[in-house]
Design an enzyme around this catalytic site. Structure first.
Site, mmCIF file in Angstrom:
data_model
loop_
_atom_site.group_PDB
_atom_site.id
_atom_site.type_symbol
_atom_site.label_atom_id
_atom_site.label_comp_id
_atom_site.label_asym_id
_atom_site.label_seq_id
_atom_site.Cartn_x
_atom_site.Cartn_y
_atom_site.Cartn_z
ATOM 1 N N ASP A 1 1.026 -1.365 -0.154
ATOM 2 C CA ASP A 1 0.187 0.002 0.038
ATOM 3 C C ASP A 1 0.837 1.267 -0.061
ATOM 4 O OD1 ASP A 1 0.998 -0.087 2.632
ATOM 5 O OD2 ASP A 1 -0.796 0.087 3.579
ATOM 6 N N LYS B 1 4.611 1.382 15.777
ATOM 7 C CA LYS B 1 3.400 2.178 16.319
ATOM 8 C C LYS B 1 4.031 3.012 17.660
ATOM 9 C CE LYS B 1 0.777 0.807 12.895
ATOM 10 N NZ LYS B 1 1.528 0.101 11.870
ATOM 11 N N ASP C 1 1.928 6.089 2.285
ATOM 12 C CA ASP C 1 1.001 5.117 2.564
ATOM 13 C C ASP C 1 -0.440 5.514 2.163
ATOM 14 O OD1 ASP C 1 -0.951 3.117 3.815
ATOM 15 O OD2 ASP C 1 0.770 2.430 5.317
HETATM 16 N N1 GDD Z 1 -0.205 -11.649 2.717
HETATM 17 C C1 GDD Z 1 -0.249 -10.574 3.693
HETATM 18 N N2 GDD Z 1 -0.550 -11.370 5.057
HETATM 19 N N3 GDD Z 1 -0.075 -9.392 3.663
HETATM 20 C C2 GDD Z 1 -0.223 -8.847 5.091
HETATM 21 C C3 GDD Z 1 -0.830 -9.310 6.286
HETATM 22 C C4 GDD Z 1 -0.875 -10.842 6.388
HETATM 23 O O1 GDD Z 1 -1.021 -11.530 7.271
HETATM 24 N N4 GDD Z 1 -0.950 -8.275 7.077
HETATM 25 C C5 GDD Z 1 -0.503 -7.191 6.480
HETATM 26 N N5 GDD Z 1 -0.152 -7.513 5.188
HETATM 27 C C6 GDD Z 1 0.103 -6.544 4.376
HETATM 28 C C7 GDD Z 1 -0.939 -5.439 4.118
HETATM 29 O O2 GDD Z 1 -1.922 -5.800 3.077
HETATM 30 C C8 GDD Z 1 -0.095 -4.040 3.651
HETATM 31 O O3 GDD Z 1 0.266 -4.031 2.369
HETATM 32 C C9 GDD Z 1 1.020 -4.387 4.446
HETATM 33 O O4 GDD Z 1 1.262 -5.884 4.740
HETATM 34 C C10 GDD Z 1 1.453 -3.474 5.675
HETATM 35 O O5 GDD Z 1 0.482 -3.690 6.376
HETATM 36 P P1 GDD Z 1 -0.679 -2.433 6.838
HETATM 37 O O6 GDD Z 1 -1.839 -2.834 7.549
HETATM 38 O O7 GDD Z 1 -0.922 -1.367 5.814
HETATM 39 O O8 GDD Z 1 0.296 -1.857 8.014
HETATM 40 P P2 GDD Z 1 0.656 -0.405 8.557
HETATM 41 O O9 GDD Z 1 0.425 0.565 7.281
HETATM 42 O O10 GDD Z 1 -0.214 -0.069 9.779
HETATM 43 O O11 GDD Z 1 2.229 -0.242 8.929
HETATM 44 C C11 GDD Z 1 3.348 -0.970 8.020
HETATM 45 O O12 GDD Z 1 3.640 0.066 6.972
HETATM 46 C C12 GDD Z 1 4.067 1.140 7.516
HETATM 47 C C13 GDD Z 1 4.608 2.034 6.316
HETATM 48 O O13 GDD Z 1 3.166 2.472 5.718
HETATM 49 C C14 GDD Z 1 4.487 -1.236 8.902
HETATM 50 O O14 GDD Z 1 5.468 -1.953 8.168
HETATM 51 C C15 GDD Z 1 5.111 0.150 9.491
HETATM 52 O O15 GDD Z 1 6.253 -0.062 10.153
HETATM 53 C C16 GDD Z 1 5.506 0.958 8.386
HETATM 54 O O16 GDD Z 1 5.842 2.128 8.890
HETATM 55 MG MG MG Z 2 -0.132 0.426 5.439
#
Ligand code: GDD
Ligand code: MG
Length: 346
Positions: free
Chosen positions: A106, A157, A221
């Site tokens: 994303d 977080k 993001d």
């Molecule tokens: N296949 C798979 N399986 N993908 C997953 C799973 C899972 O169980 N869980 C999450 N994802 C994918 C989501 O679809 C997304 O593309 C990505 O992993 C990150 O998950 P988010 O839910 O968007 O996390 P976030 O935005 O709260 O935080 C993450 O991204 C930030 C940057 O945008 C973390 O990596 C943070 O450390 C980072 O700063």
């Molecule tokens: Mg995200």
């Protein structure tokens, strides 16, 4: 060299947009989102791309196909149940033991990945993360690194006290270069998070763990409606460069309608006399009736905006019916097939 895109999240923060459309393929300026990531990978010569899926995998596979249309080879792997970011990587990359670029599915960026790949090799790194400076790191993974790029701390977080303690604002940008040794830190078939489990483990084992800080590159993001809308504005005002925007020639715009030069319309849009569309993206088949106004907004395919409706700073899903004189105000997000009765205000 291969890539794994983590695209299995439910996209809960993007609801209602993700009720019928999984986050990896929400339209961004009328293209399924992952095509921007696929383009960035292809530019760096990475054509072997695995999509790690969990939520609505069939829809994603149907939209993207085998990748040949985009000059890459796509492989789709669906977890039996969500395995977390680290577990999903192991599940997807297990039999391919080679250097892998992993992307959170994303993030929108125009980053030239060849720079982080060279950096990773020069440092002899086992895992390299791209970082980005942001104003408010609370919703991200906060990362502290030294002047040599070595990662010292990773706090997912962060809480207010963490932010006070670590006077840095560099966050995990969700772009990783990983050596196969990282696979061995993740037990097969088990749920593991990169952010909470694997990265701390890499540090605990003192493996070479480096950060490459993005500078002028675009990074965002798109996982919330506000950010999704801002991404569109960034495309329209040229803040994000390097991707071709597709402006349809097959539209029916009345001579007495105003569509500004920034706006992007999909095929078969109809804009009636006296209507005004500015700084907006309209999907294919959108109708904007007489005297309606669409400003700073994103309207998905086949939605109809009736006479004298007024839409500003909003996101409206597919096949909605917006009645006459309706006012949709800033920050509104309407799911697919929403019908608003004439004169409604949201
Ligand atoms: N296949 C798979 N399986 N993908 C997953 C799973 C899972 O169980 N869980 C999450 N994802 C994918 C989501 O679809 C997304 O593309 C990505 O992993 C990150 O998950 P988010 O839910 O968007 O996390 P976030 O935005 O709260 O935080 C993450 O991204 C930030 C940057 O945008 C973390 O990596 C943070 O450390 C980072 O700063
Ligand atoms: Mg995200």
């Amino acid at each position: 060299m291969q890539a794994v895109i983590l695209a299995g999240g439910k996209g809960t923060r993007l609801r209602p947009l993700t009720v019928y459309t999984p986050k990896p393929i929400v339209p961004v300026v009328n293209r399924p989102f992952l095509l921007y990531q696929i383009e960035v990978l292809r530019r760096a010569g990475i054509k072997n791309i695995t999509l790690s899926l969990s939520y609505q995998p069939d829809k994603i596979e149907d939209v993207l196909g085998d990748g040949s249309e985009y000059g890459v080879e796509l492989r789709f792997i669906t977890e039996p149940n969500p395995l977390g970011t680290g577990g999903a990587y192991r599940f997807a990359a297990d039999e391919l033991r080679e250097t892998t670029v992993v992307l959170n599915g994303d993030i929108l960026t125009d980053f030239d990945l060849s720079t982080i790949l060279s950096f990773h090799r020069e440092k002899g790194s086992a895992a390299t993360l791209a970082l980005k400076s942001v104003e408010d790191p609370r919703t991200y993974g906060l990362v502290e690194s030294d002047t040599d790029g070595r990662i010292l701390r990773f706090i997912e977080k962060p809480k207010p006290e963490d932010l006070d303690e670590l006077a840095v604002n560099t966050i995990n940008a969700g772009i990783y270069v990983l050596e196969p040794a990282i696979l061995d830190l993740i037990p097969k078939g088990e749920n593991r998070s990169f952010e909470y489990d694997v990265f701390p483990e890499i540090m605990g084992r003192k493996m070479p763990f480096f950060a490459y800080v993005l500078d002028s590159e675009y990074w965002r993001d798109i996982g919330t409606p506000a950010s999704y809308l801002t991404a569109h504005h960034d495309f329209l005002d040229g803040t994000i460069k390097g991707f071709e925007l597709e402006r349809s020639q097959h539209t029916d715009i009345a001579t007495a309608a105003i569509v500004d030069s920034r706006s992007v319309l999909g095929d078969d849009c109809v804009i009636k006399p006296g209507a005004r569309v500015s700084n907006s993206v309209l999907g294919p088949g959108v109708h904007v009736e007489e005297k309606a106004v669409v400003e700073n907004s994103v309207i998905w395919a086949h939605t109809r905006i009736s006479t004298a409706a007024d839409i500003r700073d909003a996101v409206i899903g597919r096949s909605c019916h917006i009645g006459r004189n309706v006012v949709v105000s800033a920050g509104s997000v309407l799911g697919d097939k929403t019908a608003l009765t004439d004169y409604t205000k949201v």
